[in-house]
Motif scaffolding. Sequence first.
Motif, mmCIF file in Angstrom:
data_model
loop_
_atom_site.group_PDB
_atom_site.id
_atom_site.type_symbol
_atom_site.label_atom_id
_atom_site.label_comp_id
_atom_site.label_asym_id
_atom_site.label_seq_id
_atom_site.Cartn_x
_atom_site.Cartn_y
_atom_site.Cartn_z
ATOM 1 N N VAL A 1 36.041 41.717 39.043
ATOM 2 C CA VAL A 1 36.494 42.960 39.686
ATOM 3 C C VAL A 1 35.364 43.579 40.508
ATOM 4 O O VAL A 1 35.566 44.024 41.649
ATOM 5 N N SER B 1 43.139 40.260 46.573
ATOM 6 C CA SER B 1 44.074 41.078 45.790
ATOM 7 C C SER B 1 43.381 41.684 44.573
ATOM 8 O O SER B 1 42.278 41.264 44.187
ATOM 9 N N ASP B 2 44.055 42.659 43.946
ATOM 10 C CA ASP B 2 43.525 43.254 42.728
ATOM 11 C C ASP B 2 43.402 42.192 41.636
ATOM 12 O O ASP B 2 44.204 41.246 41.577
#
Length: 283
Positions: free
Chosen positions: A185, A199-200
Amino acid sequence: MKPLAFAIIGDSAASGVGDSDAGGVNFGWSYYLAKAFEDPIVVINVARPGAQSLEVLQTQLPIVQIHNPDICAVVVGGNDLLRNGFDPEKLHLNLRLTVKALTDRNTLVLMILLHDPTKIVPMPKLLASVLDRRVRSVNAVTTAVAKEFGAILLDPRKIDGIYNLVNWHVDRMHPSKIGHQRIAVEFRKLIMRFGFNISDIEVTREIKRSKKNSITWMLRNGTPWFFKRSLDLLPAALLLMLIEAVRSFISRKSTYIGAEVVATKFVKFEELEASEISNLKIS
């Protein structure tokens, strides 16, 4: 459209140790990061547990250069510091040559600093002191190289709650599945500044560990590893003990103690914070 080439070279922290399936296949932060890229991507992970910086330079780097990677993670230094005879100048040379070879081909390099293992691994005070000094040395080298070549540098110590044990494998030296996902992340945030579409990344909910399995793993793997690395660090620990004894003796004879030896020549002091310079010591 030509797919992106994402290469990973380094040690166990790069190969995904701490996050594996029932068959022993490692995933790790690079797996979750690569899955999140919205453009087609090819992943070349040649990182190996136990690898040191010389192996990364001489063996792993030539393999990934064949693929001319767009992005390459270079994660190494943890095994160098755990060996007797650790030399931060050799680490700096190996790491600098590795990163230079990649950036000369316009590869975006990802690097990561070491966390503070003394915060989560119980160990004798003397051993912790030696380990802390070496970790600081490795991080100074990594920071200097990253700044020189414009690499992306992630500091895991700045991740909120990183020392919560849920983020760590039972060995407390490698990230757990959740820890690897959280690192992915953070890398995503940094890489997106360079225009990549990512993307997340989902972080798994806390996984309950079986106490029996944890104890079994530690007896089989963790304890032998700890004693082996402790023996590697023993000469440095004994030297530190001698130095402390001499200092104690001198302090009783005089109010003045000569200046301590600090960082080696590779450190660019103007690039470090004052607090880093004053704390940077090498065993």
